[in-house]
Write an enzyme that holds these catalytic residues in place. Structure first.
Site, short mmCIF file in Angstrom:
data_model
loop_
_atom_site.label_atom_id
_atom_site.label_comp_id
_atom_site.label_asym_id
_atom_site.label_seq_id
_atom_site.Cartn_x
_atom_site.Cartn_y
_atom_site.Cartn_z
N SER A 269 -48.01 58.05 29.52
CA SER A 269 -47.56 56.71 29.17
C SER A 269 -48.68 55.96 28.48
O SER A 269 -49.86 56.22 28.71
CB SER A 269 -47.15 55.94 30.43
OG SER A 269 -48.31 55.44 31.05
N LYS A 270 -48.27 55.02 27.63
CA LYS A 270 -49.28 54.32 26.83
C LYS A 270 -50.13 53.39 27.70
O LYS A 270 -51.13 52.87 27.25
CB LYS A 270 -48.63 53.58 25.67
CG LYS A 270 -47.77 52.40 26.03
CD LYS A 270 -47.29 51.70 24.77
CE LYS A 270 -46.37 50.55 25.15
NZ LYS A 270 -45.65 50.00 24.05
N ARG A 271 -49.73 53.19 28.94
CA ARG A 271 -50.57 52.39 29.82
C ARG A 271 -51.87 53.11 30.17
O ARG A 271 -52.86 52.52 30.49
CB ARG A 271 -49.82 52.06 31.12
CG ARG A 271 -48.73 51.01 30.94
CD ARG A 271 -47.87 50.94 32.18
NE ARG A 271 -48.70 50.88 33.39
CZ ARG A 271 -49.25 49.78 33.86
NH1 ARG A 271 -49.05 48.65 33.25
NH2 ARG A 271 -50.01 49.81 34.95
N ARG A 485 -58.67 48.96 26.15
CA ARG A 485 -58.46 49.68 27.42
C ARG A 485 -59.77 50.24 27.96
O ARG A 485 -60.07 50.15 29.15
CB ARG A 485 -57.51 50.87 27.20
CG ARG A 485 -56.12 50.49 27.07
CD ARG A 485 -55.36 50.81 28.37
NE ARG A 485 -54.16 50.01 28.38
CZ ARG A 485 -53.10 50.28 27.63
NH1 ARG A 485 -53.07 51.35 26.89
NH2 ARG A 485 -52.07 49.48 27.64
#
Ligand code: GLU
Length: 511
Positions: A269-271, A485
């Site tokens: 997931s892009k998280r 991030r």
């Protein structure tokens, strides 16, 4: 309406089909995802191997979430990766249109047929009633789903309701006992109890079909022989198989591929990781190496050879040998493979040519030069000033975020809120980046300089540089998100509790 039942072959016989036709059917609701490329690769490879056709269909019936930009991005990204298609919205084919939003009449004639056969029914239940039913089911620990309230309305009641203009949806009839059995080419027989399957809405109150309905009608009419898709669709397959039965059509053969995973085995997931194909393009990967790497997800070349071309994959591929253990999409491994492509496949000349195309394209240079001219005294000042636009920024530590006014937690919050805000920009342009960040700063009651500090450090690696807004605009969302991030991780990350609170705060701010 003439139904194209064609020369369908029973799904058990698909290995002997005369023409293999596979498809990728993305919904254009976001960035082009590596998961889409992964599924497209296996579909295209299987089609090529069987001298068949690979089709691209745009599933854009969710009008609120679908958008043209995402469609364009997905098409461009798949083409960039070498995953082009034989038939699709941008090219001829005998089975078009290939965009669901242009197939409205086909769906309405097909739903009429199901209503006539009493396999689908109008449901007039209000949102409130459905919420009550759900609450009751939750309380009584019953399976959640539609309770069949409108299943047996008389013709008169239905006509009266429709005449009165009551809102309705159309649902499919689903058996309430027994089990659905279907064959999955990778798993063998799959059995799912009908009691677990909801009376799916096929047509929404706005008259548009849902995914399940449009997908089945189109796969049939487009003569799709093999549906190779992600395993998240297994639980929907009983609805699909039932629709095939209601129409009297032979279903295609289903193959549900294992989902890509993060190195910690959670769903990719892009998280947690970059997942957009744009990220890999912007970070300077070779499309062939990404394709090669995706080919190793769930499948391996005989002899476990790790570097192979699409053509080599086609000649050795065996879909029955796809393994179901969750394949890990590990960027470090991809980096290693990409390095091999750079070393082994490119001459010095090609290397330099491709590198300069990537980093010094006319378009980029025109944006960068005006930003640095006033800030340098000699050419040797250029790279120290804007090197971060051509590669990773200088490494940062927790101390890089020391600020006279903002605490580390506040920096973290600004960074997370900025990601959410930047992700909302549909058309990435300097003006929009600036507006969105400045309005966020205002909502947080911060001066622009204070607000931008943690972004400066994340994006440029330094507290002072060329305008960070310009830098964000040049680098694009995907590289920026990855850097932000990483900085958040350097700062220790947001705890689950803080993230929840921040989500709430952001929601309130956005209202
Ligand atoms: N539109 C669906 C998706 O976005 C397609 C699923 C399928 O392949 O049936 O993944």
């Amino acid at each position: 309406m003439k139904y194209n039942t064609g020369n369908r072959i029973n799904s058990k016989d698909v290995d002997n089909m005369s023409q293999v036709r596979t498809r990728i059917a993305p919904s254009p609701t976001g960035d082009p995802h590596v998961g889409t490329a992964y599924i497209a690769l296996f579909n295209k490879c299987f089609a090529r191997q069987n001298k068949g056709k690979f089709i691209l269909r745009i599933e854009d019936t969710d009008q609120d979430r679908s958008n043209k930009k995402s469609e364009r991005d997905i098409l461009n990204a798949l083409a960039w990766m070498g995953l082009d298609w034989d038939e699709g919205p941008d090219r001829d084919g005998a089975f078009g249109p290939y965009r669901q939003s242009e197939r409205g009449e086909i769906y309405s004639s097909h739903i009429d047929l199901l209503i006539e056969r009493k396999k689908a029914f109008h449901c007039f239940c209000t949102r409130e009633r459905l919420a009550e039913v759900r609450e009751r089911q939750l309380k009584n620990k019953e399976p959640i789903g539609y309770d069949g309230h409108c299943l047996n309305l008389s013709e008169e009641e239905i006509s009266k309701n429709l005449e009165q203009g009551l809102q309705s949806v159309i649902r499919m009839v689903v058996p309430d006992e027994g089990e659905c059995r279907f064959e999955d080419g990778l798993r063998g027989e799959v059995r799912i109890n009908w009691a677990q399957i909801d009376m799916q809405v096929l047509v929404k109150s706005d008259g548009l079909p849902t995914y399940h309905f449009a997908n089945v009608v189109d796969d049939h009419l487009m003569n799709i022989s093999h549906v190779i898709r992600g395993e998240e669709w297994i639980n929907s397959t009983p609805k699909h198989v039932l629709l095939y039965e209601y129409f009297g059509w032979e279903p295609p053969m289903f193959f549900h591929m294992p989902l890509l995973r993060n190195p910690d085995k959670s769903k990719l997931s892009k998280r947690k990781n970059p997942t957009s194909i744009h990220y890999f393009r912007d970070a300077g990967y070779q499309p062939q190496s990404i394709l090669n790497y995706l080919g190793m997800m769930g499948w391996s070349m005989p002899g476990s050879r790790e570097k192979f071309s699409f053509e080599e994959m086609v000649s050795e591929f065996n879909i029955r040998r796809v393994s179901l253990g969750g394949p890990v999409f590990d960027i470090e491994k991809l980096d290693w493979l990409n390095g091999r492509y750079l070393r082994e496949d490119l001459s010095d000349h090609e290397f330099w040519e491709q590198f300069t195309d990537w980093s010094f394209s006319q378009n980029r240079i025109e944006k960068i030069v005006p930003l640095l001219r006033d800030r340098v005294e000699k050419f040797s000042d250029v790279i120290p000033l804007v090197g971060f636009l051509f590669g990773d920024p200088p490494s940062i530590s927790r101390e890089s975020f020391n600020h006279s006014f903002l605490s580390a937690t506040e920096c973290l919050e600004i960074l997370q809120l900025s990601i959410w805000e930047l992700e909302k920009i549909e058309d990435w342009q300097r003006g929009l980046v600036e507006n969105s960040l400045m309005s966020l700063a205002k909502k947080l009651n911060l001066k622009p300089k204070e607000f931008l500090f943690p972004l400066f450090v994340s994006i440029t690696g330094k507290p002072i540089s060329i305008s960070v807004i310009e830098a964000l605009a040049i680098l694009g969302l995907d590289l920026c998100r990855a850097r932000i991030r990483e900085s958040m991780a350097v700062l220790g990350g947001l705890s689950k509790k803080n993230e929840k609170a921040l989500t709430k705060k952001y929601r309130a701010m956005s209202e």
